[in-house]
Design a protein around this motif. Structure first.
Motif, PDB file in Angstrom:
ATOM      1  N   SER A  94       0.828  -1.207   0.000  1.00  0.00           N
ATOM      2  CA  SER A  94       0.000   0.000   0.000  1.00  0.00           C
ATOM      3  C   SER A  94       0.862   1.257   0.000  1.00  0.00           C
ATOM      4  O   SER A  94       0.545   2.237  -0.659  1.00  0.00           O
ATOM      5  CB  SER A  94      -0.921   0.015   1.223  1.00  0.00           C
ATOM      6  N   GLU A  95       1.944   1.197   0.749  1.00  0.00           N
ATOM      7  CA  GLU A  95       2.788   2.382   0.829  1.00  0.00           C
ATOM      8  C   GLU A  95       3.452   2.712  -0.506  1.00  0.00           C
ATOM      9  O   GLU A  95       3.783   3.863  -0.764  1.00  0.00           O
ATOM     10  CB  GLU A  95       3.828   2.252   1.942  1.00  0.00           C
ATOM     11  N   THR A  96       3.616   1.727  -1.389  1.00  0.00           N
ATOM     12  CA  THR A  96       4.194   2.044  -2.695  1.00  0.00           C
ATOM     13  C   THR A  96       3.280   2.994  -3.474  1.00  0.00           C
ATOM     14  O   THR A  96       3.755   3.808  -4.259  1.00  0.00           O
ATOM     15  CB  THR A  96       4.476   0.783  -3.541  1.00  0.00           C
ATOM     16  N   LEU A 113      -2.817   8.437   6.261  1.00  0.00           N
ATOM     17  CA  LEU A 113      -3.101   7.624   5.077  1.00  0.00           C
ATOM     18  C   LEU A 113      -2.466   6.239   5.206  1.00  0.00           C
ATOM     19  O   LEU A 113      -3.108   5.221   4.945  1.00  0.00           O
ATOM     20  CB  LEU A 113      -2.596   8.319   3.812  1.00  0.00           C
ATOM     21  N   VAL A 114      -1.212   6.197   5.611  1.00  0.00           N
ATOM     22  CA  VAL A 114      -0.505   4.917   5.743  1.00  0.00           C
ATOM     23  C   VAL A 114      -1.162   4.041   6.811  1.00  0.00           C
ATOM     24  O   VAL A 114      -1.324   2.839   6.625  1.00  0.00           O
ATOM     25  CB  VAL A 114       0.994   5.152   6.058  1.00  0.00           C
ATOM     26  N   ASP A 115      -1.571   4.659   7.922  1.00  0.00           N
ATOM     27  CA  ASP A 115      -2.122   3.896   9.040  1.00  0.00           C
ATOM     28  C   ASP A 115      -3.599   3.532   8.884  1.00  0.00           C
ATOM     29  O   ASP A 115      -4.044   2.541   9.447  1.00  0.00           O
ATOM     30  CB  ASP A 115      -1.963   4.685  10.352  1.00  0.00           C
ATOM     31  N   LYS A 116      -4.377   4.317   8.119  1.00  0.00           N
ATOM     32  CA  LYS A 116      -5.829   4.156   8.150  1.00  0.00           C
ATOM     33  C   LYS A 116      -6.491   3.815   6.819  1.00  0.00           C
ATOM     34  O   LYS A 116      -7.682   3.513   6.798  1.00  0.00           O
ATOM     35  CB  LYS A 116      -6.468   5.441   8.683  1.00  0.00           C
ATOM     36  N   CYS A 117      -5.767   3.881   5.715  1.00  0.00           N
ATOM     37  CA  CYS A 117      -6.408   3.611   4.415  1.00  0.00           C
ATOM     38  C   CYS A 117      -6.561   2.119   4.181  1.00  0.00           C
ATOM     39  O   CYS A 117      -5.568   1.383   4.183  1.00  0.00           O
ATOM     40  CB  CYS A 117      -5.560   4.185   3.277  1.00  0.00           C
ATOM     41  N   PRO A 118      -7.790   1.664   3.954  1.00  0.00           N
ATOM     42  CA  PRO A 118      -7.958   0.254   3.595  1.00  0.00           C
ATOM     43  C   PRO A 118      -7.405  -0.005   2.194  1.00  0.00           C
ATOM     44  O   PRO A 118      -7.277   0.908   1.380  1.00  0.00           O
ATOM     45  CB  PRO A 118      -9.475   0.045   3.644  1.00  0.00           C
ATOM     46  N   VAL A 122      -6.695   2.366  -1.278  1.00  0.00           N
ATOM     47  CA  VAL A 122      -5.365   2.507  -1.883  1.00  0.00           C
ATOM     48  C   VAL A 122      -5.412   2.081  -3.352  1.00  0.00           C
ATOM     49  O   VAL A 122      -4.832   2.750  -4.214  1.00  0.00           O
ATOM     50  CB  VAL A 122      -4.303   1.712  -1.094  1.00  0.00           C
ATOM     51  N   ASP A 123      -6.129   1.002  -3.650  1.00  0.00           N
ATOM     52  CA  ASP A 123      -6.277   0.567  -5.048  1.00  0.00           C
ATOM     53  C   ASP A 123      -6.969   1.654  -5.875  1.00  0.00           C
ATOM     54  O   ASP A 123      -6.588   1.915  -7.017  1.00  0.00           O
ATOM     55  CB  ASP A 123      -7.071  -0.733  -5.136  1.00  0.00           C
TER      56      ASP A 123
END
Length: 149
Positions: A94-96, A113-118, A122-123
């Motif tokens: 996801s982080e990419t 965003l990094v901690d909470k985005c499903p 992210v897709d």
């Protein structure tokens, strides 16, 4: 198309090709981001992104190669001691995607965003960043030869 006074066509800029996205985060207002689409990303942002990603990919490739060559070792001996296992453990696919947004949001928003985005969000972000804003050009991604097969 825009032209200068002396007839030159003016090339579009990164700012002409922004993806304006609102990313919902449960329990708070969405994070709004204006970010260039990937095919309009400034070279300096691409260089920073590659500077972050390339070392992680090298570690990943080294780990996979070593594991393939040493698959018969006991599990507690499955990793050589000379690479940064923590970097691999902390790395997420996801982080990419989210890393492309980093220069365009605050440090706190990026961490959120990094901690909470499903992964579905992210897709969706990845698709938005790959979209072509040229109605004639196809979106970035698989070519028709690979999607038709």
């Amino acid at each position: 198309m825009t032209f200068t006074e002396d007839g030159y066509a003016v090339a579009p800029t990164t700012d002409d090709h922004l993806a304006k996205i609102a990313i919902p985060i449960r329990g708070r207002d969405p994070i709004k981001v204006e970010v260039p689409r990937l095919n309009w990303m400034p070279p300096e942002d691409i260089k920073k992104y590659r500077g972050w990603l390339d070392p992680l990919m090298e570690i990943q490739q080294k780990a996979e190669k070593w594991a393939a060559e040493n698959e018969k070792l006991p599990e507690d001996e499955q990793a050589p001691k000379d690479w940064d296992q923590k970097a691999l453990d902390d790395f997420s696919m996801s982080e990419t995607t989210l890393r492309w947004l980093k220069p365009y949001v605050s440090a706190a928003e990026y961490r959120t965003l990094v901690d909470k985005c499903p992964s579905g969000t992210v897709d969706w972000i990845a698709k938005e960043l790959r979209k072509s804003d040229d109605p004639v050009a196809p979106d970035l991604g698989e070519s028709s030869a690979s999607t038709d097969s």
